[in-house]
Design a protein around this motif. Structure first.
Motif, PDB file in Angstrom:
ATOM      1  N   LEU A  15      27.276  42.820  29.632  1.00  0.00           N
ATOM      2  CA  LEU A  15      27.159  44.281  29.658  1.00  0.00           C
ATOM      3  C   LEU A  15      28.519  44.969  29.763  1.00  0.00           C
ATOM      4  N   ASP A  16      29.456  44.382  30.518  1.00  0.00           N
ATOM      5  CA  ASP A  16      30.794  44.975  30.655  1.00  0.00           C
ATOM      6  C   ASP A  16      31.826  43.850  30.700  1.00  0.00           C
ATOM      7  N   PRO A  17      32.120  43.245  29.544  1.00  0.00           N
ATOM      8  CA  PRO A  17      33.041  42.092  29.529  1.00  0.00           C
ATOM      9  C   PRO A  17      34.429  42.437  30.055  1.00  0.00           C
ATOM     10  N   VAL A  18      34.889  43.681  29.830  1.00  0.00           N
ATOM     11  CA  VAL A  18      36.239  44.063  30.297  1.00  0.00           C
ATOM     12  C   VAL A  18      36.278  44.089  31.821  1.00  0.00           C
ATOM     13  N   GLY A  19      35.288  44.743  32.439  1.00  0.00           N
ATOM     14  CA  GLY A  19      35.232  44.789  33.905  1.00  0.00           C
ATOM     15  C   GLY A  19      35.099  43.408  34.503  1.00  0.00           C
ATOM     16  N   TYR A  20      34.300  42.561  33.856  1.00  0.00           N
ATOM     17  CA  TYR A  20      34.095  41.191  34.330  1.00  0.00           C
ATOM     18  C   TYR A  20      35.415  40.422  34.338  1.00  0.00           C
ATOM     19  N   GLU A  21      36.143  40.477  33.225  1.00  0.00           N
ATOM     20  CA  GLU A  21      37.403  39.740  33.124  1.00  0.00           C
ATOM     21  C   GLU A  21      38.446  40.281  34.098  1.00  0.00           C
ATOM     22  N   THR A  22      38.488  41.594  34.280  1.00  0.00           N
ATOM     23  CA  THR A  22      39.451  42.209  35.214  1.00  0.00           C
ATOM     24  C   THR A  22      39.272  41.645  36.617  1.00  0.00           C
ATOM     25  N   ILE A  23      38.015  41.605  37.080  1.00  0.00           N
ATOM     26  CA  ILE A  23      37.755  41.133  38.448  1.00  0.00           C
ATOM     27  C   ILE A  23      38.018  39.630  38.549  1.00  0.00           C
ATOM     28  N   ARG A  24      37.675  38.886  37.505  1.00  0.00           N
ATOM     29  CA  ARG A  24      37.922  37.437  37.556  1.00  0.00           C
ATOM     30  C   ARG A  24      39.420  37.150  37.654  1.00  0.00           C
ATOM     31  N   ASP A  25      40.230  37.944  36.930  1.00  0.00           N
ATOM     32  CA  ASP A  25      41.690  37.777  37.014  1.00  0.00           C
ATOM     33  C   ASP A  25      42.203  38.075  38.416  1.00  0.00           C
ATOM     34  N   LEU A  26      41.648  39.145  39.029  1.00  0.00           N
ATOM     35  CA  LEU A  26      42.072  39.506  40.389  1.00  0.00           C
ATOM     36  C   LEU A  26      41.726  38.389  41.377  1.00  0.00           C
ATOM     37  N   LEU A  27      40.560  37.785  41.213  1.00  0.00           N
ATOM     38  CA  LEU A  27      40.169  36.694  42.112  1.00  0.00           C
ATOM     39  C   LEU A  27      41.052  35.472  41.915  1.00  0.00           C
ATOM     40  N   ASN A  28      41.467  35.207  40.677  1.00  0.00           N
ATOM     41  CA  ASN A  28      42.342  34.064  40.418  1.00  0.00           C
ATOM     42  C   ASN A  28      43.713  34.253  41.035  1.00  0.00           C
ATOM     43  N   TYR A  69      29.864  40.269  40.343  1.00  0.00           N
ATOM     44  CA  TYR A  69      29.077  41.501  40.257  1.00  0.00           C
ATOM     45  C   TYR A  69      29.076  42.251  41.594  1.00  0.00           C
ATOM     46  N   GLY A  70      29.084  41.499  42.708  1.00  0.00           N
ATOM     47  CA  GLY A  70      29.145  42.140  44.028  1.00  0.00           C
ATOM     48  C   GLY A  70      30.419  42.968  44.184  1.00  0.00           C
ATOM     49  N   ILE A  71      31.534  42.420  43.692  1.00  0.00           N
ATOM     50  CA  ILE A  71      32.809  43.168  43.740  1.00  0.00           C
ATOM     51  C   ILE A  71      32.760  44.336  42.760  1.00  0.00           C
ATOM     52  N   TYR A  72      32.184  44.086  41.576  1.00  0.00           N
ATOM     53  CA  TYR A  72      32.088  45.129  40.530  1.00  0.00           C
ATOM     54  C   TYR A  72      31.342  46.346  41.056  1.00  0.00           C
ATOM     55  N   ARG A  73      30.215  46.114  41.736  1.00  0.00           N
ATOM     56  CA  ARG A  73      29.430  47.236  42.269  1.00  0.00           C
ATOM     57  C   ARG A  73      30.254  48.091  43.202  1.00  0.00           C
ATOM     58  N   ASN A 106      17.859  30.644  30.603  1.00  0.00           N
ATOM     59  CA  ASN A 106      17.969  31.424  29.367  1.00  0.00           C
ATOM     60  C   ASN A 106      19.321  32.140  29.297  1.00  0.00           C
ATOM     61  N   MET A 107      19.760  32.730  30.412  1.00  0.00           N
ATOM     62  CA  MET A 107      21.019  33.480  30.425  1.00  0.00           C
ATOM     63  C   MET A 107      22.224  32.555  30.238  1.00  0.00           C
ATOM     64  N   ARG A 108      22.085  31.296  30.585  1.00  0.00           N
ATOM     65  CA  ARG A 108      23.214  30.357  30.424  1.00  0.00           C
ATOM     66  C   ARG A 108      23.496  30.057  28.950  1.00  0.00           C
ATOM     67  N   THR A 109      22.504  30.300  28.096  1.00  0.00           N
ATOM     68  CA  THR A 109      22.700  30.022  26.665  1.00  0.00           C
ATOM     69  C   THR A 109      22.910  31.308  25.867  1.00  0.00           C
ATOM     70  N   SER A 116      24.843  38.476  33.498  1.00  0.00           N
ATOM     71  CA  SER A 116      24.452  39.744  32.858  1.00  0.00           C
ATOM     72  C   SER A 116      25.655  40.666  32.732  1.00  0.00           C
ATOM     73  N   LEU A 117      26.458  40.757  33.801  1.00  0.00           N
ATOM     74  CA  LEU A 117      27.638  41.620  33.774  1.00  0.00           C
ATOM     75  C   LEU A 117      28.615  41.173  32.680  1.00  0.00           C
ATOM     76  N   HIS A 118      28.721  39.864  32.478  1.00  0.00           N
ATOM     77  CA  HIS A 118      29.630  39.323  31.472  1.00  0.00           C
ATOM     78  C   HIS A 118      29.296  39.869  30.076  1.00  0.00           C
TER      79      HIS A 118
END
Length: 574
Positions: free
Chosen positions: A48-61, A97-101, A1-4, A44-46
């Motif tokens: 609830l907090d899209p800005v935080g999600y994108e920030t961490i994804r950029d750091l991982l890249n 989300y683990g990094i976000y926490r 369900n969350m994938r859609t 879920s994080l994507h």
């Protein structure tokens, strides 16, 4: 369900994401299904907090995992040189989300998180795991206080592994996880890892599955026994606290509990018979109160009493886990039925008196039967018993209680009530069930015809009449000590003409103020029994006037007239 979820409206996305984060991801964690848990949290994080999600994804890249390939090759070579040939080595990057926490909830910088990168070593048996741990510490420098042995002390969801954080010449810390193939399967699929072995070769695997499924079964039983869905959600949340504590029995068995659990929870986690017979507890050989909060590493000994001893009802307010609450309720449900019925009946009667709900014996029987049906009970005694052992909470029954009472009163024959009033009228007041008794009006609220009233049977002075919203009435009802001495009262048709009411006036001080107030009352032909005035601070004056009033409508018109007198600031009924 969350994938859609991208196809949903924004508010639905946020609602579903919050529900997933609070309920479904923790359930996946409890069942040990790490892949599903991490994907649910990230999706879920994507939302609830899209800005935080994108920030961490950029750091991982930005931080590529090239060095992890090098690390894996180096470790494989070193293990082979030291006799560990069959080692499977993988690597992974921590979930977003683990990094976000850790970044947002523990206020850490990205560079301060030491387990963003991890290397997983899968071996044939437990002894090889501990040998490999020593070899890793030879190769890299281990960081202090970062070693965890989940093999000897598994997590509550069954997870087993050795964790250590090390740092090499590149100055990038990374985590090393060392486990066997069975442990890896358990980490990836949780209790689902055992399902294909359910019909299996040994009884051991079947027992292991039953043990892992115990929490799910308990949750479903709790759902069936509860009439309210909020109870189920509360149980899920209390049992899925992110932090858990581990304590030991004197024999060395590990008992895991949610943070904040008490010694009573510990006793019931061992066995319901231990909890039911508990009289005290020792922590590290020192006597502690039974509501002692369990800490990790404590050795707890439960002191038990005789077999016929049972739990206290107060324990329901102390324990934290749904398992302990259900076992306590079940004990009362089975062992103390008569006591439960009596306790439930008294509690419900107190609630009826507190809400000033009165009825005849015939109405009472009809009312209780309807209320029992509304609460899915087969009989009135079953409803009383459920209230007694805690299965039904009166606070949650209250809306149904008031609704049934309103229906009952709507079917009453009104003329009968009028006749009863006339029959029992004394000094203009009817006291239900008491004929020609002395009446006095309480000075604390000075009720007048038109006010809703209630009577209090005093010791030796008749019945004291109060307004229903009097502060003293509310406090007495709340405490419940004299609930049986409050009786219903009404104004009779032959209520006498004059009642005394005292009004307090706050005015701006000036000459002729007193005479203007008296003239205003005289114009309305209101009898004045007393009138006092005194100067107050800041050029003001206070007056107290006692006048003759026929009813509340008359009083309201007098108050309105006095407010029109020049320099009268406020008029309040005493």
């Amino acid at each position: 369900n969350m994938r859609t979820g991208d196809a949903w409206p924004e508010q639905k996305r946020r609602d579903k994401a919050l529900e997933t984060m609070e309920v479904y991801a923790p359930i996946a964690h409890r069942l040990g299904i790490s892949n599903i848990k991490e994907e649910l949290e990230d999706r879920s994080l994507h939302y609830l907090d899209p800005v935080g999600y994108e920030t961490i994804r950029d750091l991982l890249n930005k931080h590529g995992d090239e060095f992890l390939h090098t690390v894996c090759h180096t470790i494989a070579k070193h293990l082979a040189e030291n006799g560990i040939q069959k080692a499977t080595i993988r690597h992974r990057v921590k979930s977003i989300y683990g990094i976000y926490r850790k970044m947002y909830m523990q206020n850490k910088d990205f560079e301060e998180i030491y387990d963003i990168y991890a290397v997983r070593i899968i071996l044939e048996n437990v002894s090889e795991c501990y040998n490999a741990l020593g070899l890793i510490h030879d190769m890299y420098h281990p960081l202090p206080n970062r070693f965890k042995d989940y093999i000897s002390t598994p997590k509550p969801n069954g997870y087993q592994s050795l964790h250590t954080t090390v740092i090499g010449r590149e100055a990038i810390p990374f985590e090393v996880q060392i486990r066997t193939w069975d442990m890896d399967r358990m980490a990836e699929y949780g209790i689902a890892a055992h399902w294909k072995y359910k019909a299996g070769i040994t009884n051991g695997s079947s027992d292991k599955l039953d043990e892992r499924l115990a929490w799910v079964r308990q949750l479903l039983e709790s759902q069936r026994s509860s009439a309210d869905a909020t109870d189920l959600l509360s149980d899920i949340k209390s049992d899925l606290l992110p932090e858990e504590v581990f304590a030991f029995t004197p024999r060395g068995d590990v008992i895991n509990l949610p943070a904040g659990a008490t010694a009573i929870d510990f006793a019931y986690a061992i066995h319901s018979a231990v909890g039911n017979r508990m009289v005290g507890a020792k922590v590290n050989n020192r006597i502690v109160p039974i509501d002692h909060k369990v800490q990790t590493g404590e050795i707890i000994e439960i002191i038990t009493g005789p077999e016929n001893r049972g739990p206290s009802r107060d324990w329901l307010n102390i324990v934290k886990t749904s398992e302990a609450k259900n076992k306590i309720r079940n004990w009362f449900k089975k062992e103390r039925r008569e006591e439960n019925i009596q306790e439930g009946r008294e509690a419900l009667e107190r609630e009826l008196r507190r809400n000033l709900m009165s009825m005849t014996d015939e109405q009472h029987e009809t009312f209780m039967e309807a209320l029992a049906r509304r609460n899915h009970c087969n009989s009135v005694d079953e409803m009383y018993a459920a209230i007694g052992y805690g299965g039904l909470q009166i606070s949650r029954m209250l809306p149904k209680l008031k609704e049934e009472y309103t229906k009952l009163k709507a079917t009453e024959v009104k003329p009968v009530t009028v006749d009863i009033k006339r029959m029992h009228s004394t000094d203009g007041v009817v006291v239900e069930g008491i004929d020609n008794c002395p009446i006095k009006f309480a000075k604390c609220c000075s009720p007048l015809p038109g006010d809703e009233i209630i009577g209090f049977v005093t010791r030796g002075f008749g019945v004291s009449i109060h307004k229903k919203d009097c502060a003293n009435v509310r406090e007495s009802m709340r405490q419940g000590e004299n609930a049986d001495r409050w009786v219903n009262a009404y104004w009779a048709d032959d209520a006498k003409e004059n009642y005394k009411a005292t009004l307090d006036l706050l005015c701006m001080d000036r000459a002729n103020l007193l005479s203007d107030v008296a003239l205003a009352l005289g114009d309305m032909r209101v009898p004045i029994y007393s009138l006092t005035a005194r100067s107050a601070e800041q050029g003001r004056a206070r007056m107290s006037v006692t006048v003759g009033i026929t009813n509340t409508e008359h009083l309201n018109s007098v108050v309105a007239r006095l407010k029109k007198v020049k320099d009268v600031v406020s008029v309040n009924r005493n």
